[in-house]
Every structure is written in structure tokens, then in C-alpha cells.
Scaffold this motif. Structure first.
Motif, PDB file in Angstrom:
ATOM      1  N   GLY A  80      13.814  25.987 -41.809  1.00  0.00           N
ATOM      2  CA  GLY A  80      13.143  24.780 -41.337  1.00  0.00           C
ATOM      3  C   GLY A  80      11.657  24.942 -41.089  1.00  0.00           C
ATOM      4  N   VAL A  81      11.174  26.186 -41.044  1.00  0.00           N
ATOM      5  CA  VAL A  81       9.753  26.435 -40.782  1.00  0.00           C
ATOM      6  C   VAL A  81       8.869  25.776 -41.840  1.00  0.00           C
ATOM      7  N   ARG A  82       9.391  25.649 -43.064  1.00  0.00           N
ATOM      8  CA  ARG A  82       8.593  25.051 -44.136  1.00  0.00           C
ATOM      9  C   ARG A  82       8.141  23.641 -43.772  1.00  0.00           C
ATOM     10  N   ASN A  83       8.916  22.956 -42.939  1.00  0.00           N
ATOM     11  CA  ASN A  83       8.547  21.589 -42.571  1.00  0.00           C
ATOM     12  C   ASN A  83       7.257  21.546 -41.763  1.00  0.00           C
ATOM     13  N   ALA A  84       6.982  22.616 -41.034  1.00  0.00           N
ATOM     14  CA  ALA A  84       5.727  22.671 -40.276  1.00  0.00           C
ATOM     15  C   ALA A  84       4.534  22.682 -41.221  1.00  0.00           C
ATOM     16  N   PHE A  85       4.657  23.379 -42.341  1.00  0.00           N
ATOM     17  CA  PHE A  85       3.572  23.417 -43.322  1.00  0.00           C
ATOM     18  C   PHE A  85       3.458  22.068 -44.049  1.00  0.00           C
ATOM     19  N   TYR A  86       4.604  21.415 -44.281  1.00  0.00           N
ATOM     20  CA  TYR A  86       4.542  20.060 -44.824  1.00  0.00           C
ATOM     21  C   TYR A  86       3.743  19.158 -43.881  1.00  0.00           C
ATOM     22  N   GLY A  87       3.995  19.333 -42.586  1.00  0.00           N
ATOM     23  CA  GLY A  87       3.331  18.483 -41.608  1.00  0.00           C
ATOM     24  C   GLY A  87       1.825  18.630 -41.624  1.00  0.00           C
ATOM     25  N   LEU A  88       1.338  19.851 -41.864  1.00  0.00           N
ATOM     26  CA  LEU A  88      -0.105  20.075 -41.933  1.00  0.00           C
ATOM     27  C   LEU A  88      -0.732  19.261 -43.058  1.00  0.00           C
ATOM     28  N   ARG A  89      -0.048  19.230 -44.195  1.00  0.00           N
ATOM     29  CA  ARG A  89      -0.567  18.477 -45.343  1.00  0.00           C
ATOM     30  C   ARG A  89      -0.430  16.977 -45.129  1.00  0.00           C
ATOM     31  N   LEU A  90       0.717  16.559 -44.602  1.00  0.00           N
ATOM     32  CA  LEU A  90       0.944  15.125 -44.424  1.00  0.00           C
ATOM     33  C   LEU A  90       0.064  14.529 -43.332  1.00  0.00           C
ATOM     34  N   SER A  91      -0.298  15.332 -42.344  1.00  0.00           N
ATOM     35  CA  SER A  91      -1.148  14.798 -41.270  1.00  0.00           C
ATOM     36  C   SER A  91      -2.496  14.348 -41.824  1.00  0.00           C
ATOM     37  N   GLN A  92      -3.003  15.054 -42.822  1.00  0.00           N
ATOM     38  CA  GLN A  92      -4.263  14.669 -43.454  1.00  0.00           C
ATOM     39  C   GLN A  92      -4.076  13.491 -44.401  1.00  0.00           C
ATOM     40  N   LEU A  93      -2.968  13.506 -45.124  1.00  0.00           N
ATOM     41  CA  LEU A  93      -2.732  12.456 -46.104  1.00  0.00           C
ATOM     42  C   LEU A  93      -2.423  11.112 -45.456  1.00  0.00           C
ATOM     43  N   LEU A  94      -1.542  11.113 -44.450  1.00  0.00           N
ATOM     44  CA  LEU A  94      -1.103   9.860 -43.835  1.00  0.00           C
ATOM     45  C   LEU A  94      -2.064   9.372 -42.754  1.00  0.00           C
ATOM     46  N   ALA A  95      -2.676  10.312 -42.034  1.00  0.00           N
ATOM     47  CA  ALA A  95      -3.615   9.963 -40.955  1.00  0.00           C
ATOM     48  C   ALA A  95      -3.022   8.925 -40.016  1.00  0.00           C
ATOM     49  N   LEU A  96      -1.848   9.212 -39.491  1.00  0.00           N
ATOM     50  CA  LEU A  96      -1.155   8.280 -38.601  1.00  0.00           C
ATOM     51  C   LEU A  96      -1.775   8.297 -37.203  1.00  0.00           C
ATOM     52  N   PRO A  97      -1.659   7.209 -36.445  1.00  0.00           N
ATOM     53  CA  PRO A  97      -2.142   7.200 -35.057  1.00  0.00           C
ATOM     54  C   PRO A  97      -1.434   8.275 -34.232  1.00  0.00           C
ATOM     55  N   ARG A  98      -2.117   8.784 -33.243  1.00  0.00           N
ATOM     56  CA  ARG A  98      -1.563   9.875 -32.437  1.00  0.00           C
ATOM     57  C   ARG A  98      -0.242   9.489 -31.776  1.00  0.00           C
ATOM     58  N   ALA A  99      -0.118   8.241 -31.347  1.00  0.00           N
ATOM     59  CA  ALA A  99       1.100   7.814 -30.660  1.00  0.00           C
ATOM     60  C   ALA A  99       2.311   7.826 -31.586  1.00  0.00           C
ATOM     61  N   VAL A 100       2.085   7.724 -32.876  1.00  0.00           N
ATOM     62  CA  VAL A 100       3.182   7.647 -33.848  1.00  0.00           C
ATOM     63  C   VAL A 100       3.594   9.026 -34.341  1.00  0.00           C
ATOM     64  N   ARG A 101       2.687   9.984 -34.299  1.00  0.00           N
ATOM     65  CA  ARG A 101       2.927  11.289 -34.918  1.00  0.00           C
ATOM     66  C   ARG A 101       4.165  12.014 -34.405  1.00  0.00           C
ATOM     67  N   PRO A 102       4.457  12.029 -33.081  1.00  0.00           N
ATOM     68  CA  PRO A 102       5.671  12.734 -32.627  1.00  0.00           C
ATOM     69  C   PRO A 102       6.951  12.161 -33.233  1.00  0.00           C
TER      70      PRO A 102
END
Length: 227
Positions: A80-102
Motif C-alpha cells: 500500500g505504500v505505493r499509494n503515498a507516491f501516487y498522492g504526491l503526483r495527484l496533489s499537484q495534478l488535482l490541486a484540491l482544496p485543503r479541506a477536501v484532501r483528507p
């Protein structure tokens, strides 16, 4: 080059296709989990809270093979650790509001990442991520429940080979992403380690050993480039 725009309807259609196709394999997980001895509540809790198919199958597979809870959980964790690396890439791509990210973090898995990264623009990436995540989460949990309830009617899950459904889906998604020689070398060595150590190590431990493939290949690559 990709088109700078993609109709929303096309993105939704593609995302639903992935969500429905993969979500149905939750039935196999429900059956396999119940067959490994987990209760209905434990099985459903795994899908609701963990929600990453390969890790879930790894956990119940290790338990069914006689592995200890800590070993099984460790193997599932490293997958499941791979999902953390996915999150790094998606955080830049999606740029979601902070309240939505969790809340969005719960849906950062192979399928949502693949759909989002395939989109040409941020709007379509957000739509693809959301539709894939929502459809897959709902269907995966419903089919997990159905599978766990129907485990007794199906009988021996090993005879049906349902325990291989989740890993097969994961490999089908992973294979097209192995584009460089280094990536293919890591995948190949991981397979050799996992399968080679399977007969001699306790259940769940070969998965942990396979994680060593990445640093070994990168070290060998660094040595070769230094020459």
C-alpha cells in the motif's frame, strides 16, 4: 500530442468503465476473506477503511496460508505504500482544496491514479478521479459484502481461484506503466524474489523481500553509470 480538451461525458464514461470493471472484483475479495477466517465485520471493515485491493488480498492470503497477523499486515502495508507516491503526483495534478484532501486521500489507488493521469487537463483529471473513486468505492464495498455473505454457498474458494482476481487486476494495471528498462528490471526482480522465496519463507515474508528489488536495481544502475 493529446488534445487539450476532452468532453466531460467521455471522461465520465471512461471512469465508470474502470470503476465498474474493477469494483466487481470486490466479490472475490469478500469470498476470499471470509474463506480465510475473517468475520463479516472484519471483511467489510477492510474494504471500507483500507480500500486498496492488492493489499487486502495480500493480507487475507497471508492469513489463509498460516502467516501471523503482524507479518500479513506488514506485507499489505508495503504494497500500500505505493499509494503515498501516487498522492504526491495527484496533489499537484488535482490541486484540491485543503479541506477536501483528507477525504480524497482515501481514493488514491491504482485505478483513480491511472484515470486521472490519462487526462489532458486539470478539469478532466478531477472528474476522472472523482467518478472512478466514487463508483469503485461504492461498488467494491457492496460486492465485498455480497461475497462475504455468499462465501458459504460458493464453498472452497481455492477451487474457484477467486483469490487471484485482485492481484490479476493489479498486474493488468501495472504492466502498461513499466515503460523503462529500470522499471521492468525492478518488476522482474520482485517477481523472482517473491516466487523464489515463497517455498522457504513464512507466508507474507516473500512480499516484504520483493520490496528489496527497487533499491537493488537502483544501486546496480548507479554502479554502472559510475563506470
Amino acid at each position: 500530442m493529446r488534445s487539450p480538451e476532452k468532453p466531460d461525458a467521455a471522461v465520465v464514461r471512461d471512469a465508470l468503465g474502470v470503476g465498474v470493471a474493477v469494483g466487481l472484483s470486490g466479490f472475490a475479495f469478500g469470498v476470499t476473506s471470509a474463506g480465510s477466517g475473517l468475520s463479516l465485520l472484519q471483511t467489510c471493515a477492510l474494504s471500507l477503511l483500507v480500500f486498496t485491493g492488492a493489499s487486502q488480498f495480500a493480507l487475507v492470503g497471508a492469513l489463509a496460508a498460516g502467516g501471523g497477523p503482524l507479518t500479513a499486515a506488514a506485507g499489505a502495508f508495503f504494497l500500500g505504500v505505493r499509494n503515498a507516491f501516487y498522492g504526491l503526483r495527484l496533489s499537484q495534478l488535482l490541486a484540491l482544496p485543503r479541506a477536501v484532501r483528507p477525504f480524497a486521500a482515501q481514493w488514491v489507488i491504482d485505478e483513480t491514479t491511472a484515470v486521472a493521469l490519462a487526462q489532458p487537463a486539470r478539469r478532466s483529471a478531477r472528474i476522472g478521479f472523482t467518478v472512478t473513486g466514487l463508483s469503485l468505492y461504492v461498488l467494491w464495498n457492496l460486492t465485498t459484502l455480497a461475497g462475504a455473505l455468499g462465501a458459504r454457498a460458493i464453498g472452497d474458494t481455492d477451487a474457484w481461484g477467486l483469490d487471484a482476481a485482485g492481484p490479476a487486476v493489479f498486474l493488468a494495471l501495472l504492466a502498461p506503466m513499466l515503460r523503462t528498462a529500470t522499471e521492468r528490471a525492478v518488476a522482474g526482480l520482485a517477481v523472482l524474489l517473491g516466487l523464489g522465496l515463497l517455498p522457504v519463507l513464512p507466508a507474507g515474508v516473500p512480499v516484504l523481500a520483493a520490496a528489496l528489488a527497487a533499491p537493488v536495481v537502483l544501486w546496480l544502475r548507479g554502479r554502472r553509470e559510475q563506470r
